[in-house]
Structures are given as C-alpha cells and as structure tokens.
Design a protein around this motif. Structure first.
Motif, PDB file in Angstrom:
ATOM      1  N   SER A 243      -2.055  -1.357  -3.994  1.00  0.00           N
ATOM      2  CA  SER A 243      -3.066  -0.327  -3.761  1.00  0.00           C
ATOM      3  C   SER A 243      -2.391   1.024  -3.560  1.00  0.00           C
ATOM      4  O   SER A 243      -1.253   1.099  -3.096  1.00  0.00           O
ATOM      5  CB  SER A 243      -3.956  -0.673  -2.568  1.00  0.00           C
ATOM      6  OG  SER A 243      -3.198  -0.817  -1.385  1.00  0.00           O
TER       7      SER A 243
ATOM      8  N   ALA B 214      -4.000  -4.729  -0.094  1.00  0.00           N
ATOM      9  CA  ALA B 214      -2.533  -4.781  -0.060  1.00  0.00           C
ATOM     10  C   ALA B 214      -2.027  -5.962   0.761  1.00  0.00           C
ATOM     11  O   ALA B 214      -0.988  -6.546   0.452  1.00  0.00           O
ATOM     12  CB  ALA B 214      -1.976  -3.475   0.503  1.00  0.00           C
TER      13      ALA B 214
ATOM     14  N   PHE C 183       0.834  -1.204   0.000  1.00  0.00           N
ATOM     15  CA  PHE C 183       0.000   0.000   0.000  1.00  0.00           C
ATOM     16  C   PHE C 183       0.867   1.251   0.000  1.00  0.00           C
ATOM     17  O   PHE C 183       1.621   1.491   0.943  1.00  0.00           O
ATOM     18  CB  PHE C 183      -0.909  -0.050   1.238  1.00  0.00           C
ATOM     19  CG  PHE C 183      -1.798   1.156   1.434  1.00  0.00           C
ATOM     20  CD1 PHE C 183      -2.216   1.943   0.377  1.00  0.00           C
ATOM     21  CD2 PHE C 183      -2.240   1.489   2.714  1.00  0.00           C
ATOM     22  CE1 PHE C 183      -3.040   3.041   0.576  1.00  0.00           C
ATOM     23  CE2 PHE C 183      -3.064   2.572   2.929  1.00  0.00           C
ATOM     24  CZ  PHE C 183      -3.462   3.355   1.850  1.00  0.00           C
TER      25      PHE C 183
ATOM     26  N   CYS D  60      -7.821  -0.231   0.910  1.00  0.00           N
ATOM     27  CA  CYS D  60      -6.461  -0.300   0.363  1.00  0.00           C
ATOM     28  C   CYS D  60      -5.593  -1.246   1.194  1.00  0.00           C
ATOM     29  O   CYS D  60      -4.815  -2.040   0.645  1.00  0.00           O
ATOM     30  CB  CYS D  60      -5.833   1.084   0.327  1.00  0.00           C
ATOM     31  SG  CYS D  60      -6.460   2.169  -0.980  1.00  0.00           S
ATOM     32  N   GLU D  61      -5.720  -1.155   2.517  1.00  0.00           N
ATOM     33  CA  GLU D  61      -4.918  -1.998   3.404  1.00  0.00           C
ATOM     34  C   GLU D  61      -5.290  -3.468   3.258  1.00  0.00           C
ATOM     35  O   GLU D  61      -4.411  -4.345   3.234  1.00  0.00           O
ATOM     36  CB  GLU D  61      -5.092  -1.539   4.850  1.00  0.00           C
ATOM     37  CG  GLU D  61      -4.475  -0.175   5.134  1.00  0.00           C
ATOM     38  CD  GLU D  61      -4.832   0.364   6.506  1.00  0.00           C
ATOM     39  OE1 GLU D  61      -5.700  -0.254   7.166  1.00  0.00           O
ATOM     40  OE2 GLU D  61      -4.259   1.385   6.914  1.00  0.00           O
TER      41      GLU D  61
END
Length: 251
Positions: A157, A236, A136, A232-233
């Motif tokens: 991400s 990722a 990320f 996103c996390e």
C-alpha cells in the motif's frame, strides 16, 4: 586527467536519456530549456554532485530540487559511491523504517531495495534500481521530500506524498491520495501502473460515512469507521486484501 563533474554529468545524462528507463520524462518535467536555463540546471547538478561526494548538506535553495538531484545521484552511483542501508542513511525505530537524512541531503541507494513494514521518506531519496515494500509506504508531506525510483516499484500500500517519481512500473494493492496529496502532492509513473484500488479523499476526512462503500472492496470486510491511512495499514498488515479486479473510488 580525471573528467570534471560537468563531463561526468553530461555522460550520465546522455545514457539516461537513451536507456529506456523513463528518466528523460523527469528531466524534461519543466519543458524546453533555453541555453541559460540549461546552464543553470547543470550548475545545480554539479553542486548537488559535489555535496554527495563531500557528504555534506545542500545549499538551502537546492533542497527539494529533484530535477537536479537525479542526474547527480546517477553519477554518484556510477562511481560506485551509493549509501549503505544503515544509519545515518536509514533509521529503524519500532516497526518504522525511515529512508534519508533529512531535507538538507540527497541519499542514494542501489536497488533492489527490499523492506518490510512501515516505511517513510525523509529528504530526497534516489534508488538506482527496484524498490519493494512488503508493507505501507506512508505519506510524506515536507516540500523538500522526494522519492525517485529508477526502476520498478512494488508495494502493498502507498500513500502519495509531496513528490514521487517511478521511472518504471508501479505495482500496488492500494494507492491512496489524501486530501492534501490531491491539492499539493505529485506522483509520476513513466511505466505501467498495476494498482488494485486507487482512492482519492476529496472530503479531507470530514465525512467518515463516505468511506463505507470501501467495505465491499475488501476481503474480509472492515468493521467500524476507517479512513485512507487506516485502510493502507490494514491491507499492508495482511488483515484484509482488495477483492479481485481494478477499482477506483473518490470519497
């Protein structure tokens, strides 16, 4: 006799404008320059190059001046003087990797730069070559921050931040424009964009229920409330991935 900084800059600019890298689009971001503006720009490039060569901070009025940092970084790299992927140019703490030394500095790395996990930018960072982040690349919002990649950028991400230029292709599973990024951020890709899921947060996180439709775009689906940063996390980390296809969503 050694060429002057101005001469080295002029040679590098001519090559960058004709090498097909996409850098020309960044140099011309502010449109046509008359002779006076061109001279001011080249003078700023000289000052930035001098700061790089002498390993010192930039004058306050040049902090965040990415259009001058890119030519200077290119000359610095051509002289074989890029920065190592080590302190003080890179900081690693827990699972976070920070590239750059703060808003007063330009940091130059030679690609390919390959990183894993959670990555942030601090100051102006120029990568001469490709950037790969198996993880990320998080939002960076300081107006003095900028990431410039003179090559292809491949990420799991990405959260769009203040200023981000990719002079090549962009490949990512998720690209997230936060509410602040929509209003204040800047991302410019000169090559092709291959992004599985583009998200724009137009509500500023005030309406969590608006994120619910994203669950059907992830496999396996995500339980509970989430927002763009958490999404996103999750992607990722490998906890989920975007379903096949190309998706755009405004929440």
């Amino acid at each position: 006799m050694q060429p002057t900084r101005r001469q080295r800059l002029e040679v590098a600019l001519e090559e960058l404008r004709n090498d097909g890298s996409g850098a020309e689009a960044v140099f011309e971001w502010f449109g046509e320059r008359d002779a006076e503006r061109t001279e001011a720009w080249l003078s700023n490039c000289e000052t930035t190059l001098q700061c790089l060569e002498e390993a010192r901070e930039q004058p306050y009025d040049l902090r965040g001046d990415w259009v001058s940092a890119l030519p200077a970084a290119s000359v610095f790299s051509r002289q074989g003087e890029v920065h190592p992927l080590a302190a003080p140019f890179v900081h690693v703490r827990d699972s976070m990797t920070t590239l750059g030394r703060g808003s007063g500095f330009v940091t130059v790395f030679r690609g390919p730069v390959r990183l894993k996990g959670h990555v942030r930018i601090d100051g102006m960072v120029v990568i001469i070559g490709d950037l790969e982040v198996d993880g990320f690349l998080e939002h960076f919002s300081d107006p003095g921050d900028c990431l410039m990649v003179l090559g292809t950028e491949t990420l799991t991400s990405l959260s769009v931040g203040w200023a981000h230029f990719v002079m090549g292709a962009l490949n990512a599973q998720v690209r997230f424009y936060s509410y602040n990024a929509i209003n204040e951020g800047l991302m410019h890709v000169t090559g092709t964009c291959s992004v599985a899921l583009d998200i724009e947060d137009q509500s500023g996180g005030d309406e969590p229920s608006r994120w619910a439709p994203l669950a059907r775009l992830l496999e396996p689906p995500v339980d509970g409330e989430f927002d763009g940063e958490r999404l996103c996390e999750l992607v990722a980390s490998g906890a989920c991935r975007v379903v096949e296809g190309r998706h755009e969503l405004r929440v």
